[in-house]
Design an enzyme around this catalytic site. Sequence first.
Site, PDB file in Angstrom:
ATOM      1  N   GLY A 228      60.834  38.310  44.692  1.00 32.52           N
ATOM      2  CA  GLY A 228      61.734  37.404  45.758  1.00 32.52           C
ATOM      3  C   GLY A 228      63.210  37.435  45.609  1.00 32.52           C
ATOM      4  O   GLY A 228      63.762  38.307  45.034  1.00 32.52           O
ATOM      5  N   ASP A 253      52.772  42.798  51.147  1.00 30.36           N
ATOM      6  CA  ASP A 253      53.005  41.708  49.925  1.00 30.36           C
ATOM      7  C   ASP A 253      54.465  42.089  49.178  1.00 30.36           C
ATOM      8  O   ASP A 253      54.516  43.123  48.773  1.00 30.36           O
ATOM      9  CB  ASP A 253      51.904  41.930  49.046  1.00 30.36           C
ATOM     10  CG  ASP A 253      50.564  41.744  49.687  1.00 30.36           C
ATOM     11  OD1 ASP A 253      49.654  42.522  49.394  1.00 30.36           O
ATOM     12  OD2 ASP A 253      50.533  41.063  50.736  1.00 30.36           O
ATOM     13  N   LEU A 254      55.375  41.189  49.384  1.00 26.69           N
ATOM     14  CA  LEU A 254      56.559  41.318  48.892  1.00 26.69           C
ATOM     15  C   LEU A 254      56.734  41.696  47.662  1.00 26.69           C
ATOM     16  O   LEU A 254      55.976  41.217  46.812  1.00 26.69           O
ATOM     17  CB  LEU A 254      57.172  39.859  49.196  1.00 26.69           C
ATOM     18  CG  LEU A 254      58.747  39.693  49.174  1.00 26.69           C
ATOM     19  CD1 LEU A 254      59.504  40.828  50.202  1.00 26.69           C
ATOM     20  CD2 LEU A 254      59.345  38.405  49.135  1.00 26.69           C
ATOM     21  N   ASP A 255      57.451  42.711  46.989  1.00 26.65           N
ATOM     22  CA  ASP A 255      57.635  43.153  45.746  1.00 26.65           C
ATOM     23  C   ASP A 255      56.259  43.566  45.116  1.00 26.65           C
ATOM     24  O   ASP A 255      56.239  43.645  43.828  1.00 26.65           O
ATOM     25  CB  ASP A 255      58.140  42.193  44.982  1.00 26.65           C
ATOM     26  CG  ASP A 255      59.675  41.564  45.612  1.00 26.65           C
ATOM     27  OD1 ASP A 255      59.651  40.496  45.252  1.00 26.65           O
ATOM     28  OD2 ASP A 255      60.244  42.498  46.238  1.00 26.65           O
ATOM     29  N   GLU A 256      55.237  43.788  45.712  1.00 27.81           N
ATOM     30  CA  GLU A 256      54.002  44.290  45.329  1.00 27.81           C
ATOM     31  C   GLU A 256      53.554  45.689  45.441  1.00 27.81           C
ATOM     32  O   GLU A 256      52.561  46.031  45.213  1.00 27.81           O
ATOM     33  CB  GLU A 256      52.930  43.228  45.783  1.00 27.81           C
ATOM     34  CG  GLU A 256      52.979  41.572  45.590  1.00 27.81           C
ATOM     35  CD  GLU A 256      52.478  41.500  44.236  1.00 27.81           C
ATOM     36  OE1 GLU A 256      52.779  40.488  43.712  1.00 27.81           O
ATOM     37  OE2 GLU A 256      52.008  42.406  43.479  1.00 27.81           O
TER      38      GLU A 256
END
Length: 311
Positions: A228, A253-256
């Site tokens: 994040g 999916d953020l940063d995944e």
Amino acid sequence: MLRGLSWQRRRQAARDRRACRSHGTTGGTTVATHVLTLSCPDTVGIVAAVSGTLAGHGANIVDSAQFGDPDSNHFFLRQTIDVPRDARVALTEALLEVGRRFAMDLKLHDLTRKPRVMILVSRFGHCLNDLLYRYRTGALGMEIPAIVSNHEDFRSLVEWHGLPFIHLPVTSATKEAQEARLLELVSRERADLVVLARYMQVLSPALCAALAGRCINIHHSFLPSFKGAKPYHQAFARGVKLIGATAHYVTTDLDEGPIIEQEVQRVDHTQTAEDLVAVGRDIENIVLARAVRYHLEHRVLLNGHKTVVFR
Ligand SMILES: Nc1nc2c(c(=O)[nH]1)N[C@@H](CN(C=O)c1ccc(C(=O)N[C@@H](CCC(=O)O)C(=O)O)cc1)CN2
């Protein structure tokens, strides 16, 4: 500080740069250098089938790397090959037949064509500046059809490099329309790769799907730590002794997304959060440039939510 490439890898990189000069003659036959990549369920006979097909069409294997993943029971192969110009079409058909037989995701990449990379940036310009320098010096063999930003901050820098700057402002109310315009540009400019060089907008699931496997983001932490926004402040608050950066393919999916490259740097109690931000900029530049080069040299193969990287 940062771990350097071994002499073997420096030698390989040089060999590939030579390969990138991509066509010439071998034994009097005009050849074009290609990269063959494939992944498929692991079984006996894959390499024999591929190398037999290459030999049958006079293609010479210049470099080869492979990996069999016992977890996914999948096999991965990357080969640099010199292909006789007059054999390309027949070879491609023959390889596609092998591909069908082994249920492969097989690609033959022609190195005579420079990949087209669209760069997106918001208000932090260090990664953009670094990529522009590597483009200008030829360290990264790519065309840049356009640089897009939701702010005007870097118009002068981009236009100084003689490249098109496109300002696409965005708010939560205009996000859908802005993303539609962005995707139009990607299509119009025939971008092979989109690089989020500190582009601080979360892409929608639809845009992520449209750019699947061809959109790389630089996250300013050593993932999975500190996802994040404001990861350096999170790291400072936690009192870590190592900070880092992560380049990954962008997913909903953020940063995944699947990780392509990471690097770390030692820090200590005397450094403020602002000091960590400054240290982090250098790491981000190096990690993103490596990830972009690996992708453009077809060294990265997707393995589920992970990657196989033939460095
Ligand atoms: N679908 C995805 N989009 C993006 C990803 C991703 O992994 N998946 N990575 C980001 C980059 N990023 C961290 O690396 C990141 C960027 C932005 C935010 C964020 O919370 N943004 C706010 C707006 C902030 C602003 O306007 O300055 C938001 O979008 O509401 C978190 C992480 C790029 N996109």
